[in-house]
Design a protein around this motif. Structure first.
Motif, short mmCIF file in Angstrom:
data_model
loop_
_atom_site.label_atom_id
_atom_site.label_comp_id
_atom_site.label_asym_id
_atom_site.label_seq_id
_atom_site.Cartn_x
_atom_site.Cartn_y
_atom_site.Cartn_z
N ASP A 345 0.83 -1.21 0.00
CA ASP A 345 0.00 0.00 0.00
C ASP A 345 0.86 1.26 0.00
OD1 ASP A 345 -2.92 1.13 0.71
OD2 ASP A 345 -1.44 2.21 1.92
N THR A 346 1.94 1.23 0.78
CA THR A 346 2.84 2.39 0.87
C THR A 346 3.58 2.60 -0.45
OG1 THR A 346 3.11 2.02 3.24
CG2 THR A 346 4.76 3.38 2.16
N VAL A 347 4.04 1.52 -1.06
CA VAL A 347 4.72 1.61 -2.35
C VAL A 347 3.78 2.17 -3.41
CG1 VAL A 347 5.73 0.25 -4.22
CG2 VAL A 347 6.40 -0.19 -1.85
N CYS A 348 2.53 1.76 -3.38
CA CYS A 348 1.53 2.25 -4.33
C CYS A 348 1.29 3.74 -4.15
CB CYS A 348 0.22 1.47 -4.14
SG CYS A 348 -1.08 1.91 -5.30
N ASP A 349 1.22 4.18 -2.90
CA ASP A 349 1.03 5.61 -2.61
C ASP A 349 2.21 6.42 -3.14
OD1 ASP A 349 -0.31 7.87 -1.03
OD2 ASP A 349 1.67 7.82 -0.11
N LEU A 350 3.42 5.91 -2.92
CA LEU A 350 4.62 6.61 -3.40
C LEU A 350 4.65 6.68 -4.92
CD1 LEU A 350 7.36 5.19 -1.00
CD2 LEU A 350 6.52 7.55 -1.10
N ALA A 351 4.27 5.59 -5.58
CA ALA A 351 4.27 5.56 -7.05
C ALA A 351 3.29 6.60 -7.61
CB ALA A 351 3.90 4.17 -7.54
N GLU A 352 2.14 6.71 -6.96
CA GLU A 352 1.15 7.69 -7.41
C GLU A 352 1.67 9.11 -7.26
OE1 GLU A 352 -2.01 10.57 -7.23
OE2 GLU A 352 -0.86 9.92 -5.45
N ARG A 353 2.42 9.35 -6.21
CA ARG A 353 3.00 10.68 -6.00
C ARG A 353 4.07 10.98 -7.06
NH1 ARG A 353 2.09 12.99 -0.92
NH2 ARG A 353 0.60 11.77 0.28
N ARG A 354 4.86 9.97 -7.39
CA ARG A 354 5.89 10.17 -8.41
C ARG A 354 5.25 10.49 -9.76
NH1 ARG A 354 7.58 10.42 -4.27
NH2 ARG A 354 9.32 9.35 -3.26
N ARG A 356 2.65 12.12 -10.23
CA ARG A 356 2.22 13.52 -10.19
C ARG A 356 3.40 14.48 -10.16
NH1 ARG A 356 -0.72 14.87 -5.40
NH2 ARG A 356 -0.51 12.82 -4.43
N GLY A 357 4.61 13.92 -10.21
CA GLY A 357 5.79 14.77 -10.25
C GLY A 357 6.28 15.25 -8.90
N LEU A 358 5.79 14.63 -7.83
CA LEU A 358 6.22 15.05 -6.50
C LEU A 358 7.55 14.39 -6.15
CD1 LEU A 358 2.86 14.90 -4.49
CD2 LEU A 358 4.01 16.92 -5.40
N PRO A 359 8.54 15.15 -5.70
CA PRO A 359 9.82 14.57 -5.30
C PRO A 359 9.71 13.86 -3.95
CG PRO A 359 9.82 16.91 -4.84
CD PRO A 359 8.52 16.62 -5.53
N ARG A 360 10.77 13.14 -3.61
CA ARG A 360 10.80 12.41 -2.33
C ARG A 360 10.49 13.34 -1.15
NH1 ARG A 360 13.80 7.81 -0.31
NH2 ARG A 360 14.26 8.02 1.90
N ARG A 361 10.98 14.57 -1.22
CA ARG A 361 10.81 15.51 -0.12
C ARG A 361 9.33 15.82 0.16
NH1 ARG A 361 14.15 18.90 2.56
NH2 ARG A 361 13.30 20.86 3.37
N LYS A 362 8.48 15.56 -0.83
CA LYS A 362 7.05 15.85 -0.67
C LYS A 362 6.22 14.58 -0.52
CE LYS A 362 7.15 20.36 -2.90
NZ LYS A 362 6.52 21.26 -3.90
N SER A 363 6.84 13.54 0.00
CA SER A 363 6.15 12.26 0.14
C SER A 363 5.06 12.28 1.20
CB SER A 363 7.16 11.14 0.46
OG SER A 363 8.05 10.94 -0.61
#
Length: 429
Positions: A345-354, A356-363
Motif C-alpha cells: 500500500d505504501t509503495v503504491c502511494d509513493l508511485a502515485e505521487r511520483r 504527479r511529479g512530486l519529489p521524495r521531499r514531498k512524500s
C-alpha cells in the motif's frame, strides 16, 4: 469503548499533536505519559523571546512563534471536534497567544496535565523484547532515566530544524542573516534593507510585519505564473530566485542584483527525529519517514506511530483523525493488514505521487488531497469523518496569504452546524 488494560504508552511531545494523542490514549484505558523538553505545553505555539542577531546560537530556540503572529487559518478549522474555541471570540484569524490558551484549556478540560512531564527530553527510543525502551534526560536534575513501554506515539513536530537553500556564495555575504525560525520582532528591522527568501506563509507574513519599518524589502520567490499581491506594500520589490550571493547582497536569476543589510530565509524545515535508534527499522531522510502505513504506523514495528507528519493539512483535524484511526487497531477492535500488504500500500502511494511529479521531499504532502486522505482512514476503520463544514470552509481559506494578504484576516466565519457556516466582515452586525 474498548480498553487496553495496563498497556503502557509513551507520548513524545506535548504540543497539539501530543495532547491529542495523550487524550485518546487515556480514554482507551492506557497507562500513558507524555514527555516534553520545554517547560510548558503547547509546542510550536509557545512564544519565546529571542534576539535576531547571533542566529546560529539562536536556532536552538524551540518555537517559531513571533511577536504579533496571527493564524493564517481560521479558528473554525483549527478546533478539536470535542472541544471548541470560546463562543465569544468573533475573530477567525486569531493571535498565537489565543491558540496557546486554547490548547492549555484543552489539557485542563481533559485532565491531561497530571500525565505530562515537562523538561524531560527523549534521547533514545529502541525496541527490546516486544517493548520500547525509552531513555530520557531530566533537564532539571540532569539525570538519565530508562523506562519500558508497550506503545510509542511520536508527536515531536516538524518545525524545529531550519532548512536553507544550497545557493552559491552565501558564505561571502557579510550582512546579517537568519532563518524565519528565529524572527521575533518587526521593529528590529527599522531602516534595514531586507532580502526575504521565500514567499510561503511565513515569508509573506513576515514581509507584511516588517515593511512598515524597513527601508526596502526584496521578496525573492519562484512564483512566476501567479505572483503574490504586494502592491499595498510600496517598499516591497519582488524578485526571482537568487542565482548567487555577494558580499553585500544577491544576484538574481534574471541578472538583476540588490544590496541588503539583512537576509531572512523563509525556506522551511528539515524533519528530524534524532532519538530513533537504527533498530526502529525506519529511514528518515529528506523530510520522509519510510516505511509507514497511511503516513502514521511503523510497518515493521506497528506499536510505534507518528502523529502529524502529513503537511499542508488542517493540523488539528489531522491529529484527531489519525489518533482515532490508530486507536481502532491499538484497541484490538480491528486488525492491521499484514506487513506485506502495508508495504504494498505504501509503495503504491509513493508511485502515485511520483506520477504527479512530486519529489521524495514531498512524500508526506497532502494539501488539497487531505480530504481524500481522511476518506481513506474512514473507509478502512469506519470512524467518523471530519465535519462536512470543514471541507466547505476550505475554498475560503486556501492561498489567501498570497493573494489577499492585506484583507483576508478581516473576514470571519461562524459555524452554524456540522454542514453550514456563515461568512461576514468584522465590524458587521
Amino acid at each position: 469503548m474498548m480498553s487496553i488494560a495496563k498497556k503502557r504508552c509513551c507520548v513524545i511531545g506535548a504540543g497539539a499533536a501530543g495532547l491529542c494523542a495523550l487524550k485518546y490514549a487515556l480514554e482507551y484505558g492506557m497507562e500513558a505519559v507524555a514527555y516534553d523538553k520545554c517547560n510548558e505545553i503547547g509546542g510550536t505555539w509557545v512564544y519565546t523571546e529571542q534576539a535576531v542577531d547571533g542566529c546560529d546560537a539562536a536556532e536552538e530556540v524551540h518555537s517559531s512563534m513571533y511577536d504579533g503572529l496571527r493564524t493564517n487559518l481560521p479558528k473554525e478549522v483549527m478546533d478539536f471536534p470535542d472541544f471548541k474555541f470560546p463562543a465569544n471570540m468573533r475573530e477567525s484569524y486569531i493571535l498565537a497567544s489565543d491558540v496557546l490558551k486554547y490548547f492549555q484549556a484543552y489539557a485542563k478540560h481533559f485532565n491531561l496535565m497530571p500525565y505530562i512531564q515537562l523538561q524531560r527530553e527523549v534521547m533514545r527510543v529502541r525496541p527490546i523484547n516486544d517493548k520500547w525502551e525509552v531513555l530520557t534526560l531530566d533537564l532539571k536534575s540532569n539525570n538519565y532515566i530508562t523506562e519500558s513501554f508497550d506503545y510509542i506515539f511520536i508527536c515531536n513536530g516538524r518545525y524545529t530544524t531550519p532548512s536553507y537553500p544550497k545557493t552559491e556564495g552565501i558564505e561571502l555575504y557579510k550582512g546579517h542573516k537568519m532563518h524565519s525560525h528565529v524572527f521575533r520582532k518587526a521593529e528590529a528591522f527599522k531602516d534595514a534593507t531586507v532580502l526575504m527568501v521565500g514567499a510561503g506563509r511565513s515569508g509573506m507574513d513576515i514581509t507584511h510585519h516588517i515593511y512598515p519599518y524597513a527601508k526596502r524589502v526584496y521578496l525573492s520567490h519562484h512564483l512566476q505564473q501567479k505572483p503574490p499581491v504586494t502592491d499595498f506594500m510600496p517598499n516591497v520589490v519582488q524578485k526571482p530566485l537568487v542565482e548567487r550571493y555577494t558580499e553585500d547582497g544577491a544576484i538574481f536569476k534574471d541578472g538583476t542584483q540588490a544590496c541588503c543589510t539583512h537576509i531572512i530565509f523563509c525556506t522551511g524545515y528539515n524533519l528530524t527525529i534524532p532519538f530513533l535508534s537504527a533498530d526502529c527499522n525506519l529511514q528518515v531522510h529528506d523530510n520522509f519517514v519510510y516505511p509507514l502505513y497511511k503516513h502514521c504506523i511503523n510497518i515493521y514495528h506497528p506499536t510505534m506511530c507518528f502523529i502529524g507528519l502529513p503537511i499542508y493539512a488542517y493540523p488539528i483535524q489531522l491529529f484527531d483523525m489519525q489518533m482515532r484511526f490508530i486507536m481502532q487497531y491499538y484497541s484490538g477492535k480491528l486488525q492491521l493488514p499484514s506487513t506485506e500488504d502495508m508495504l504494498a500500500d505504501t509503495v503504491c502511494d509513493l508511485a502515485e505521487r511520483r506520477e504527479r511529479g512530486l519529489p521524495r521531499r514531498k512524500s508526506h504532502v497532502v494539501g488539497e488531497r487531505q480530504f481524500d486522505y481522511y476518506d481513506e482512514l474512514v473507509a478502512l476503520t469506519g470512524i467518523d469523518n471530519i465535519r462536512p463544514v470543514i471541507k466547505k470552509l476550505a475554498p475560503k481559506c486556501s492561498g489567501k496569504f498570497l493573494y489577499d494578504l492585506q484583507n483576508y484576516r478581516k473576514t470571519a466565519f461562524k459555524v452554524i452546524d456540522d454542514e453550514n457556516f456563515v461568512q461576514f466582515k468584522l465590524g458587521e452586525v
